[in-house]
Design a protein around this motif. Structure first.
Motif, PDB file in Angstrom:
ATOM      1  N   THR A  84       0.831  -1.205   0.000  1.00 17.29           N
ATOM      2  CA  THR A  84       0.000   0.000   0.000  1.00 17.29           C
ATOM      3  C   THR A  84       0.865   1.255   0.000  1.00 17.29           C
ATOM      4  O   THR A  84       0.592   2.220  -0.734  1.00 17.29           O
ATOM      5  N   ILE A  85       1.910   1.251   0.808  1.00 16.98           N
ATOM      6  CA  ILE A  85       2.798   2.411   0.878  1.00 16.98           C
ATOM      7  C   ILE A  85       3.524   2.622  -0.451  1.00 16.98           C
ATOM      8  O   ILE A  85       3.634   3.760  -0.934  1.00 16.98           O
ATOM      9  N   ALA A  86       4.015   1.550  -1.051  1.00 17.96           N
ATOM     10  CA  ALA A  86       4.726   1.670  -2.322  1.00 17.96           C
ATOM     11  C   ALA A  86       3.836   2.301  -3.391  1.00 17.96           C
ATOM     12  O   ALA A  86       4.278   3.169  -4.160  1.00 17.96           O
ATOM     13  N   GLN A  87       2.592   1.876  -3.444  1.00 16.29           N
ATOM     14  CA  GLN A  87       1.658   2.437  -4.413  1.00 16.29           C
ATOM     15  C   GLN A  87       1.388   3.913  -4.131  1.00 16.29           C
ATOM     16  O   GLN A  87       1.411   4.758  -5.035  1.00 16.29           O
ATOM     17  N   ALA A  88       1.147   4.235  -2.867  1.00 12.01           N
ATOM     18  CA  ALA A  88       0.849   5.625  -2.509  1.00 12.01           C
ATOM     19  C   ALA A  88       2.051   6.533  -2.713  1.00 12.01           C
ATOM     20  O   ALA A  88       1.889   7.721  -3.059  1.00 12.01           O
ATOM     21  N   MET A  89       3.242   6.029  -2.499  1.00 11.62           N
ATOM     22  CA  MET A  89       4.440   6.838  -2.729  1.00 11.62           C
ATOM     23  C   MET A  89       4.499   7.328  -4.169  1.00 11.62           C
ATOM     24  O   MET A  89       4.926   8.457  -4.437  1.00 11.62           O
ATOM     25  N   ARG A  90       4.044   6.473  -5.090  1.00  7.54           N
ATOM     26  CA  ARG A  90       4.054   6.852  -6.500  1.00  7.54           C
ATOM     27  C   ARG A  90       2.892   7.787  -6.841  1.00  7.54           C
ATOM     28  O   ARG A  90       3.076   8.821  -7.489  1.00  7.54           O
ATOM     29  N   THR A  91       1.695   7.409  -6.412  1.00  4.69           N
ATOM     30  CA  THR A  91       0.508   8.127  -6.860  1.00  4.69           C
ATOM     31  C   THR A  91       0.216   9.388  -6.050  1.00  4.69           C
ATOM     32  O   THR A  91      -0.335  10.359  -6.591  1.00  4.69           O
ATOM     33  N   GLN A  92       0.570   9.379  -4.775  1.00  4.74           N
ATOM     34  CA  GLN A  92       0.244  10.514  -3.912  1.00  4.74           C
ATOM     35  C   GLN A  92       1.432  11.464  -3.685  1.00  4.74           C
ATOM     36  O   GLN A  92       1.223  12.648  -3.436  1.00  4.74           O
ATOM     37  N   TYR A  93       2.660  10.912  -3.780  1.00  3.85           N
ATOM     38  CA  TYR A  93       3.820  11.723  -3.409  1.00  3.85           C
ATOM     39  C   TYR A  93       4.850  11.879  -4.528  1.00  3.85           C
ATOM     40  O   TYR A  93       5.797  12.660  -4.375  1.00  3.85           O
ATOM     41  N   GLY A  94       4.682  11.155  -5.617  1.00  2.00           N
ATOM     42  CA  GLY A  94       5.562  11.346  -6.769  1.00  2.00           C
ATOM     43  C   GLY A  94       6.953  10.763  -6.650  1.00  2.00           C
ATOM     44  O   GLY A  94       7.865  11.196  -7.364  1.00  2.00           O
ATOM     45  N   PHE A  95       7.152   9.774  -5.801  1.00  2.00           N
ATOM     46  CA  PHE A  95       8.454   9.122  -5.704  1.00  2.00           C
ATOM     47  C   PHE A  95       8.679   8.223  -6.928  1.00  2.00           C
ATOM     48  O   PHE A  95       7.726   7.676  -7.488  1.00  2.00           O
ATOM     49  N   ASP A  96       9.954   8.065  -7.321  1.00  2.00           N
ATOM     50  CA  ASP A  96      10.251   7.177  -8.444  1.00  2.00           C
ATOM     51  C   ASP A  96      10.406   5.731  -7.960  1.00  2.00           C
ATOM     52  O   ASP A  96      10.369   5.442  -6.767  1.00  2.00           O
ATOM     53  N   ASP A  97      10.577   4.829  -8.916  1.00  4.16           N
ATOM     54  CA  ASP A  97      10.627   3.407  -8.590  1.00  4.16           C
ATOM     55  C   ASP A  97      11.786   3.068  -7.659  1.00  4.16           C
ATOM     56  O   ASP A  97      11.658   2.201  -6.782  1.00  4.16           O
ATOM     57  N   GLU A  98      12.917   3.710  -7.851  1.00  4.13           N
ATOM     58  CA  GLU A  98      14.075   3.406  -7.018  1.00  4.13           C
ATOM     59  C   GLU A  98      13.794   3.748  -5.561  1.00  4.13           C
ATOM     60  O   GLU A  98      14.129   2.970  -4.658  1.00  4.13           O
ATOM     61  N   ALA A  99      13.170   4.884  -5.323  1.00 11.36           N
ATOM     62  CA  ALA A  99      12.854   5.287  -3.948  1.00 11.36           C
ATOM     63  C   ALA A  99      11.834   4.356  -3.312  1.00 11.36           C
ATOM     64  O   ALA A  99      11.821   4.181  -2.087  1.00 11.36           O
ATOM     65  N   CYS A 100      10.995   3.747  -4.137  1.00 12.41           N
ATOM     66  CA  CYS A 100       9.947   2.845  -3.621  1.00 12.41           C
ATOM     67  C   CYS A 100      10.432   1.412  -3.442  1.00 12.41           C
ATOM     68  O   CYS A 100       9.679   0.555  -2.964  1.00 12.41           O
ATOM     69  N   GLY A 101      11.684   1.152  -3.827  1.00 15.29           N
ATOM     70  CA  GLY A 101      12.187  -0.213  -3.876  1.00 15.29           C
ATOM     71  C   GLY A 101      12.124  -0.962  -2.559  1.00 15.29           C
ATOM     72  O   GLY A 101      11.873  -2.176  -2.530  1.00 15.29           O
ATOM     73  N   PHE A 102      12.358  -0.271  -1.445  1.00 15.77           N
ATOM     74  CA  PHE A 102      12.317  -0.935  -0.138  1.00 15.77           C
ATOM     75  C   PHE A 102      10.930  -1.500   0.135  1.00 15.77           C
ATOM     76  O   PHE A 102      10.780  -2.670   0.516  1.00 15.77           O
ATOM     77  N   PHE A 103       9.908  -0.692  -0.090  1.00 18.35           N
ATOM     78  CA  PHE A 103       8.544  -1.157   0.180  1.00 18.35           C
ATOM     79  C   PHE A 103       8.058  -2.123  -0.896  1.00 18.35           C
ATOM     80  O   PHE A 103       7.257  -3.020  -0.601  1.00 18.35           O
ATOM     81  N   ASP A 104       8.547  -1.969  -2.142  1.00 19.71           N
ATOM     82  CA  ASP A 104       8.234  -2.961  -3.177  1.00 19.71           C
ATOM     83  C   ASP A 104       8.753  -4.336  -2.776  1.00 19.71           C
ATOM     84  O   ASP A 104       8.069  -5.351  -2.953  1.00 19.71           O
ATOM     85  N   LEU A 105       9.973  -4.370  -2.240  1.00 19.23           N
ATOM     86  CA  LEU A 105      10.596  -5.639  -1.861  1.00 19.23           C
ATOM     87  C   LEU A 105       9.743  -6.385  -0.841  1.00 19.23           C
ATOM     88  O   LEU A 105       9.435  -7.573  -1.008  1.00 19.23           O
ATOM     89  N   PHE A 106       9.338  -5.697   0.211  1.00 19.17           N
ATOM     90  CA  PHE A 106       8.579  -6.359   1.269  1.00 19.17           C
ATOM     91  C   PHE A 106       7.099  -6.482   0.928  1.00 19.17           C
ATOM     92  O   PHE A 106       6.377  -7.246   1.579  1.00 19.17           O
ATOM     93  N   GLY A 107       6.651  -5.754  -0.080  1.00 18.57           N
ATOM     94  CA  GLY A 107       5.257  -5.858  -0.495  1.00 18.57           C
ATOM     95  C   GLY A 107       4.990  -7.027  -1.420  1.00 18.57           C
ATOM     96  O   GLY A 107       3.835  -7.290  -1.776  1.00 18.57           O
ATOM     97  N   THR A 108       6.052  -7.730  -1.820  1.00 19.07           N
ATOM     98  CA  THR A 108       5.910  -8.897  -2.698  1.00 19.07           C
ATOM     99  C   THR A 108       5.772 -10.155  -1.848  1.00 19.07           C
ATOM    100  O   THR A 108       6.661 -10.457  -1.045  1.00 19.07           O
TER     101      THR A 108
END
Length: 216
Positions: A146-170
């Motif tokens: 949920t955080i990884a998705q919101a980081m992109r859609t609500q806060y404009g972070f790129d994929d690299e910045a979201c990588g930590f939460f992507d890793l644990f969200g899988t």
């Protein structure tokens, strides 16, 4: 009749499912209502958590006589090493360098979680620790996704910045965990206290999120 490992894990997971509203931070992030500074707090606290959990998982792997449990914890430790690299990208995205991460003064409510993981590593059977941790993984993974998705859609972070939460969200396969727990059942090392270990594990994780939410 003795329950199977799958039945034990499913039962404890069901018992520990968080209720709506238990986690006060993730909904704020999901809706874009949390300040951007929340991500700096998450990065700084997780920097300490990841390095601590890495050592705790290695300690559990070292204590485990049974192959599946040993490989399960060794795999978790390897994952923490990967996570630490991805956490650096998040920290850089919120203007934190390594010196700033090291200088951060940790919040007790956030660091109670890794302290408990370290306690588990020293005090309970590896089979009990597997159940306690796996029972929490679904909730933790859901929060991270949920955080990884919101980081992109609500806060404009790129994929690299979201990588930590992507890793644990899988989601991770749990075949090895099931095998480790079954070995614990067969050897009599899985104890009746396992539900309490899982309950505390979940409680300390919620304390992590809510400590930051209370300051957001």
């Amino acid at each position: 009749m003795t329950r199977s490992a799958r039945e034990v894990l499913d039962t404890v997971r069901q018992e520990l499912l968080p209720s709506e509203g238990d986690n006060r931070l993730v909904p704020l992030i999901e809706q874009g209502r949390a300040p951007r500074s929340v991500f700096a707090a998450l990065a700084a606290e997780e920097y300490r958590i990841v390095t601590s959990d890495w050592r705790s998982f290695l300690a559990l792997a070292g204590r485990a006589d049974e192959r599946n449990a040993r490989e399960f914890f060794a795999g978790l430790a390897q994952g923490e090493g990967i996570a630490l690299g991805k956490l650096t990208a998040l920290a850089e995205a919120v203007d934190l360098d390594e010196a700033a991460l090291r200088a951060h003064r940790p919040r007790a409510g956030c660091q109670a979680y890794p302290a408990y993981v370290a306690w588990l590593a020293l005090n309970v059977s590896p089979a009990d620790a597997v159940v306690a941790m796996v029972s929490n993984f679904a909730a933790w993974g859901s929060y991270c996704a949920t955080i990884a998705q919101a980081m992109r859609t609500q806060y404009g972070f790129d994929d690299e910045a979201c990588g930590f939460f992507d890793l644990f969200g899988t989601p991770l396969p749990d075949d090895q965990a099931v095998a480790a727990v079954q070995a614990g059942i067969d050897s009599g090392t899985l104890t009746e206290d396992v539900s309490d270990y899982g309950r505390l594990f979940q409680s300390y994780e919620l304390m992590f999120w809510n400590t930051i939410a209370d300051e957001a």
